[in-house]
Structures are given as C-alpha cells and as structure tokens.
Write a protein that holds these residues in place. Structure first.
Motif, mmCIF file in Angstrom:
data_model
loop_
_atom_site.group_PDB
_atom_site.id
_atom_site.type_symbol
_atom_site.label_atom_id
_atom_site.label_comp_id
_atom_site.label_asym_id
_atom_site.label_seq_id
_atom_site.Cartn_x
_atom_site.Cartn_y
_atom_site.Cartn_z
ATOM 1 N N ILE A 196 0.834 -1.245 -0.089
ATOM 2 C CA ILE A 196 0.032 0.111 -0.068
ATOM 3 C C ILE A 196 0.768 1.373 0.046
ATOM 4 O O ILE A 196 1.784 1.283 0.753
ATOM 5 C CB ILE A 196 -1.035 -0.017 1.303
ATOM 6 C CG1 ILE A 196 -1.831 -1.088 1.322
ATOM 7 C CG2 ILE A 196 -1.723 1.272 1.333
ATOM 8 C CD1 ILE A 196 -2.660 -1.293 2.326
ATOM 9 N N THR A 239 -4.875 6.161 -2.294
ATOM 10 C CA THR A 239 -4.249 5.010 -2.037
ATOM 11 C C THR A 239 -3.751 4.149 -3.106
ATOM 12 O O THR A 239 -4.875 3.948 -3.993
ATOM 13 C CB THR A 239 -4.902 4.248 -0.929
ATOM 14 O OG1 THR A 239 -4.972 5.159 0.180
ATOM 15 C CG2 THR A 239 -3.950 3.078 -0.680
ATOM 16 N N LYS A 271 -2.582 0.323 -4.113
ATOM 17 C CA LYS A 271 -2.488 -1.083 -3.454
ATOM 18 C C LYS A 271 -2.396 -2.177 -4.434
ATOM 19 O O LYS A 271 -2.912 -1.921 -5.550
ATOM 20 C CB LYS A 271 -3.815 -1.269 -2.379
ATOM 21 C CG LYS A 271 -4.989 -1.451 -2.865
ATOM 22 C CD LYS A 271 -5.927 -1.496 -1.858
ATOM 23 C CE LYS A 271 -7.374 -1.609 -2.479
ATOM 24 N NZ LYS A 271 -8.379 -2.049 -1.405
#
Length: 819
Positions: free
Chosen positions: A509, A577, A579
C-alpha cells in the motif's frame, strides 16, 4: 551524468566475461537447462527431435562427453571443433536421459529461424521489403540489400575475421588510424594502416555497429542479418580512446576514397556532451567536414546520444547540422528508449553556408531500434559487452559470434543501413532527398513530439517504395501537419516501489496526494513474477478520497503482458491510495517497481465546447498527446458520433500505425478522396499496427463492403475494441479467444457479460482484451431483493452502441496509458 569527454554513445554492460565454466557448478545442482520450446516438443508424439546439446567446458566436446551420446544410442549428429556443442537427432527418451547427465549444460530445440536483427529489421519493415516481389522486380530480380553501396563505419574498428563481416569480401577495406599528435616529430600527411583484418581490439563496439549496418548473418543462418547485407563496408577504426581528430579522419578517408569504394554513407556512433544544448555552429570542424561530404553526395548519420530522458541532451552541436541524419533510439515496442537523448522544443534557426540558406533544428531526425540489439561480437579479444543479456537472449550455439548492446549507437547504423537500401533503389538521390524520404515516410510515435523522436519511427518499407516510385508520402506525419486544437500539459512522474506479500499486505500500500486541478492520474506497475519471466497475478488498484476503487484488472494474458495500468481522468483532489491485490491467493511475493504520473492541463485553444463535459479532461489529454483533434471552427463536438474516417486519422496520429500506400499506385477505396485517402490506406493495410513487427496481422479497422471505406459511418463500441486491440499488436491473441465466454473483472471475481450475444463472433476476443486491458469499460448494475442476503452484480458491454467523440477521448487516453 554528463561528462566532457568524447564518448561512444552506447550503454556498455560492465560485467565479467561469460564462459560455460562460470555457470557449471550452479547448473550441476539444478540439472541441464532445457529450452521451453523443446519441453513442449517432448510432450508431443514425435519419433525423433533435432536438438542442440551443450556440454560443460570451454572447448570442443571431450571423448568422454561424446561417449555419453554413443552409450544412449545417439548416432546422428555433428560436433563443433572449438565449442562444447553438438547437434543431434534423438528420441524423446534419449533427450530425457541426456538432461539428467551431469556433463550436459543445456539442450535446445534446433528450431527454424526467421530472418531478423532481433526483431529490429522486422519492426522497421526491412524484412518485409526484402521479400516484396514488386521491389525485387524493380531491382533487377534481386532483393533490395544495399548492394554495391559503400558504408563507412567510423568507430572503434571492425573485426573482419568474423564470418558475418569477412574482410576482403564484405568488409572491403579495414583501416587502423590514430592521430596521436605527441608521437609526431614533424608536420606530416595523415597516414593510415590499411587492409588490417581486425582493427577492433578495444571491446567490440565497432564490430557490433558494422553487423547492424550489414552483417550477413552467416553464423546464425541469417537470424542476425544486418539491414543492408549487400553493402560494401569500410571500417575506419580509431580504437577506444578517440578524439575529434580521429573522427574527422574518418570523414577525410571517406572523401579521399569515395570513388574507389562507391562510398555514399558514413555512420558515427559517438558524441560530445560538453556542447549539448548549444546553438548550431557552422564553424565546428565536424560540421565543416560533414558539409563537404554532403556536397559530394555522402550521407552522414549520427547517433543522438544516451543522456536522456531530459531535454537539451543531444550530444554534439554537429548533430543538429541540417545536412546530417541524427537518430534516436527506440524500443521494440515502438516507444522511445528512456536513455535516448532529446532536443529542445521549438529550438532552431537558419544559417547560410556556401551561399545557401539552411534551417537547423535541435532534435533527432528519426528514431530507429536501439534497445537490446543483437549483432556481431568481436571474435578476438573476447568481449564482455552485453554478457548478462546474452545468456538470456542468445542461444548457446550463437554466443561466440553475437552479443547484445543498447544505445543510440545501435540506432544510427540501423538508419545507415536503410540509407544504403534507398541508394541502391535510386542511386541518384542526394543526401537532402534521402533525409526527406526518411522523415516523410516515418511512423508517428504515440505521445512523443518532434524534439524527442524527430519525424517518428523509421519505416524502411515505405522509404524504399518512395525511392523507387517517387510517390509522395508525408500526408499523415504529425511533424508536417497543422492541428486545430492545442493544449499545454504539465507532467510529473514519481517512481514507486511496493513489496507484495501474501502474508503482509502493509508493504503493498502506498498513499499519495493529488492536487486540485489535476487532469489525469496514471499508475503503472510491472509484475514480472519468478525470475522476471512468469508474470504475476497481481492486480493494481487506486482508491480515491471517497473510497471509490479504480482497478487494472488481471490480464488473461498475464504471463506475457506483465504491466498493469490504471488511469483516472479528472481525479478528485485529496489523499489517494495505491495498493496491490493478489488474485485468489495465488500471487507470488515480489518487489514491484512502478510509477505515478500526474498531468495538469494549462492553456488550450480550439476546444470551445468542452467546458463542463464529463470527457473534458480526457479531451485535453488526447489533444495534448496528439491522439485526437478538434474542428477548424474551434469546436470539438464531444457528443457527435465518431466517424470511421476520424477514427482512422486519430489512430494514425497517435495509436501506432505505419504509413502505407499500395505499391501498385492504385487506390483501395472508391469512396475516400484527397488527404483522407492516405489515412484510410494506412489503417486498412496488412500489418498496419507498428506493434505488429512481422506485418502478419490484419488492418486496424473493421472492414465494410469490398472497395468501400464508408468514411462517414459511425463506429460502434465493438468496432472500437477491435481497432485499439489490433493497434497494440494483439490481434492473434484476440482471435484465439473468439470462442470463449466474455467476462470482466469485478473485485476478485470475473462477471459474465450479459449482452455478449450482441458481439459479432469475429470481435469477441478483441472485446475481451479491451476489457482486460481496461481500455473500454463494462457497465455494472447491482440489484438486491428485499430478502436477498447478497446483491447480484451484472455487467453489460453495449457492443452495438455508437461511440461519441467524447467516448473516444476517454478510450484513447486509456489506450495511451497502456501503450
């Protein structure tokens, strides 16, 4: 890092000299290395197999090693005199027994080869023109090969003892020259040592370059044949420690011996970074020398340099001379190599030389293959250049004769070889006409500008046609076109490293911030798997500040296509984010390299009607990257249907399509006129996609009635899927999936496409890949009854819906992110 020293413009791999002995211990523990193609062949029902067996050792197979073959009953084959290699005919059982023997290093299938320079000559159309029947007839019955054209290789020297170069026959002259002023006691005429079989004793750079120009490929049965194997090569070798006088000596020699060897081309893979970014200087001695050659009909070719990717990095003001050809390095995927030097946008001027006014520009002329090029290796002394890549890319039987190198040093001789082909086709061409043909016939490179790649990727097939026929190319070249819409785009790129692990997802992440006003956000990773070869079932996901997810999906072809890309237009400002997610828990642990790119549109013109439109950001990106254009009245008309002729224009502009005109001079379509015809011919031609190096695929637009292009007809979503997948060179992969059920990735599951029956059978595979590559999206619907424990997710593609111009802007920018 820039230096002020004169340098050879190639990337030299600093690694130990490869030898069979150096890997023998590791191989003993792991067993013999078996060629994957041979493994597949062993699984088939065959009586015998031709195989290449390499034993451990550095010389010819020993008596005990040959005895291994005899004890297994292998009686057909041959053994090399100096290499630890034998060729055999054996049964699958005998090969399996050989693989278990500790004396055996590797076993490879004795497969048939295709004529190539590690795909470079395929990509530029050299292989295609060599077998073109019309060209052969125009050339007196023989393939165009540069026959009789003298090409000077002004470099470190040439090993003429290499069978592919063969001093006295293919290398017609080999000169050892060095202008060491401190060694002279008086003012003397320059002297050369001629007729030296091997002048390349300092690493093999010049030998590699010479093989690209015109090696015969003898020691690889033609596989690593050069661009112009019929050319006469003249080596001018100055060794590794060269200075300006050494290089000028090569020009002097070309002039002095032009008539003797019919010298028409000189290629130079060297440069100086001390004057990168400077103005063109007509008084530079190199510019004076190359102008003399120009006046005498000799074409000078230079490498652009390896100081990229920044602007103003072309190594030497003399590479901006209006009478020379300067070559950038391209990849085999038709992109610009990261290391290739760039010029400066809009920089140039005029200069008067010998009473004639010339226009100079700070940019390459064209781009040619320069990454991972396999060519001739100096035989003695043994070179370590490219040793690591060689083990991975070159079969053992060819290792003594070929090596891998990257750099604009490799791109320049490729272009020089093409020049020799043009001059054989039409010896009357002047250097200015040769340069113009190369630029007019080049293929546009998606997302690049003139100051980076010049006119585009060199197109040998079209160039030779132009040399023979005199027909006018260039209508489709972006560098020569005026556009209605323009956007200034600011780009920022940030490298990212993520550690994917099934047990610890924290390393998978990465959080980052997106500023207000960003037009496009693109994330890209490369999930290569075991040893960088197997691919990995890792999905790339971006999560916006509101929790919405944008996924790359898992390619059905993930072992072959290891990159994952997610593109978001008009991303919401705030904390995002990035990921990684493994598919079904079977993904491999891997350190994954990636990149985040943000683009912000500045001022724009010619887009008067897009403000507030959902596709506004995509339209601005597409215009900035020359993937699409507006109308002459300043509008874009985002809600109008995309027509077939506009689609043709846009994919030729920015999606990787070669220029093409029918060799016979006839037109394919009766309903296309004027400037539009060149675009229609290009997209309809076999092998139209630049990423189809072997020219095997169909055109990149779905055909209509015979002899008709139907230019004003609207394009459907299924037809657009076909075009974009064909342009990626994936036509054969798509056709292999025609009979499979259509699905799309949703979270960690695959959802059936409910309207797949509406997709024409011949387009089903293309639609599937367009979904997997996230170029075109499916439309999801979530329903849940009052008593259902879980919702039901359905997906549609809407294949027969027409594509609007706004829709296309979104699709083509996603395509560009993948390209």
């Amino acid at each position: 890092m820039k230096t002020k020293a004169l340098l050879l413009s190639c990337i030299l791999a600093i690694s130990p000299i490869f030898s069979m002995a150096s890997v023998s211990n590791a191989t003993t523990q792991a067993g013999a290395h078996i060629d994957p193609d041979l493994t597949e062949l062993l699984q088939k029902s065959v009586d015998s197999i031709q195989a290449v067996v390499t034993f451990k050792g550095d010389s010819a197979p020993t008596a005990s090693q040959l005895d291994v073959l005899e004890k297994l009953g292998i009686k057909q084959g041959m053994s090399f005199q100096s290499l630890p290699i034998t060729g055999i005919v054996a049964t699958p059982e005998q090969i399996s027994a050989l693989a278990a023997n500790p004396e055996v290093l590797s076993i490879y299938d004795n497969e048939k080869v295709t004529y190539e320079n590690e795909t470079g000559t395929e990509l530029t159309g050299v292989d295609q023109l060599r077998k073109d029947d019309t060209f052969r007839k125009l050339n007196g019955g023989l393939p165009v090969s540069g026959k009789g054209i003298g090409v000077v290789v002004n470099d470190s020297g040439i090993d003429g003892t290499h069978p592919d170069l063969e001093f006295g026959n293919h290398v017609v002259q080999n000169v050892m020259a060095s202008t060491n002023l401190h060694a002279l006691s008086e003012l003397l005429p320059i002297s050369y040592v001629e007729n030296v079989p091997n002048t390349d004793s300092t690493g093999g750079h010049g030998t590699h370059v010479a093989g690209i120009v015109g090696g015969t490929g003898e020691m690889s049965s033609g596989k690593y044949e050069g661009v112009a194997p019929g050319a006469n090569i003249i080596g001018y070798g100055s060794g590794a420690a060269v200075a300006i006088l050494d290089t000028i000596g090569g020009f002097d020699y070309a002039l002095t011996h032009q008539t003797e060897y019919n010298i028409r081309v000189i290629t130079n893979s060297w440069g100086t970074t001390s004057d990168a970014g400077t103005e063109f200087d007509p008084f530079d001695p190199i510019n004076i020398a190359t102008k003399k050659l120009y006046d005498r009909g000799i074409v000078t070719v230079f490498s652009a340099g390896n100081s990229g990717p920044g602007e103003s990095t072309i190594s030497g003001n003399y590479k901006k001379a209006p009478w020379v050809i300067t070559v950038a390095a391209g990849t085999k995927q038709a992109k610009l190599a990261e290391f290739s030097s760039r010029g400066v946008s809009g920089k140039g001027g005029t200069v008067v030389v010998d009473g004639e006014t010339f226009k100079w520009e700070d940019r390459p002329t064209v781009t040619a293959p320069g990454e991972g090029i396999i060519s001739t290796r100096v035989v003695a002394p043994v070179s370590s250049l490219g040793a690591t890549d060689d083990v991975e890319n070159i079969e053992p039987a060819h290792l003594p004769y070929y090596t891998t190198m990257s750099g604009t040093s490799m791109a320049a001789p490729h272009a020089a070889g093409i020049v020799a082909l043009l001059l054989e086709a039409n010896p009357r061409l002047s250097p200015a006409e040769v340069k113009e043909i190369l630029q007019k016939t080049a293929s546009n490179m998606s997302g690049y500008e003139e100051w980076e790649v010049g006119a585009g990727y060199v197109n040998a097939y079209a160039a030779v046609d132009a040399a023979f026929s005199g027909r006018a190319y260039g209508t489709t070249v972006n560098a020569d076109r005026a556009f209605n819409s323009n956007v200034n785009l600011n780009v920022e790129r940030t490298p990212i490293t993520l550690n994917y692990s099934n047990l610890n997802l924290n390393g998978s992440i990465h959080s980052f911030n997106v500023e207000q006003g960003v037009t496009e956000l693109t994330a890209r990773i490369n999930a290569t798997g075991l040893l960088g070869q197997t691919g990995n079932t890792i999905n790339l996901v971006l999560v916006d500040p509101d929790g919405n997810e944008y996924s790359s999906g898992i390619y059905l072809l993930f072992p072959l296509y290891t990159d994952r890309t997610v593109q978001v237009t008009s991303p919401k400002a705030g904390q995002w984010t990035m990921k990684l997610e493994g598919l079904d828990g079977i993904a491999l642990d891997e350190e994954v390299q990636g990149e985040l790119t943000t683009k912000k549109a500045g001022s724009f013109t010619g887009l008067s009607d897009i403000t507030g439109h959902p596709a506004e950001s995509a339209i601005k990106i597409g215009v900035s990257e020359r993937l699409l254009d507006g109308y002459a009245d300043g509008s874009f008309r985002p809600n109008e249907n995309l027509t077939r002729i506009d689609l043709a224009k846009y994919v030729v502009m920015g999606a990787g399509v070669r220029q093409y005109l029918p060799v016979t001079g006839t037109t394919t379509f009766s309903d296309v006129k004027g400037e539009d015809l060149a675009f229609a011919e290009a997209v309809a031609a076999k092998g139209a996609a630049l990423r189809d190096p072997a020219y095997k695929g169909k055109g990149v637009l779905v055909t209509t009635a015979a002899g008709k292009f139907s230019p004003k007809q609207a394009v459907t979503r299924a037809e657009l899927a076909y075009t974009l997948v064909q342009n990626l060179g994936l036509g054969a992969d798509a056709e292999s999936k025609m009979n499979e059920a259509l699905t799309v990735q949703y979270g960690d599951s695959r959802i059936a496409i409910s309207d797949s029956s509406l997709v024409p059978a011949h387009l089903r595979g293309h639609v599937q890949l367009a979904l997997d590559l996230n170029i075109l999206n499916a439309y999801f619907e979530i329903t849940q009854g009052p008593y259902d424990l879980l919702p039901t997710v359905t997906a549609k593609f809407n294949p027969v819906n027409n594509v609007t111009r706004g829709d296309f802007a979104v699709a083509i920018t996603r395509y560009y992110a993948q390209y």
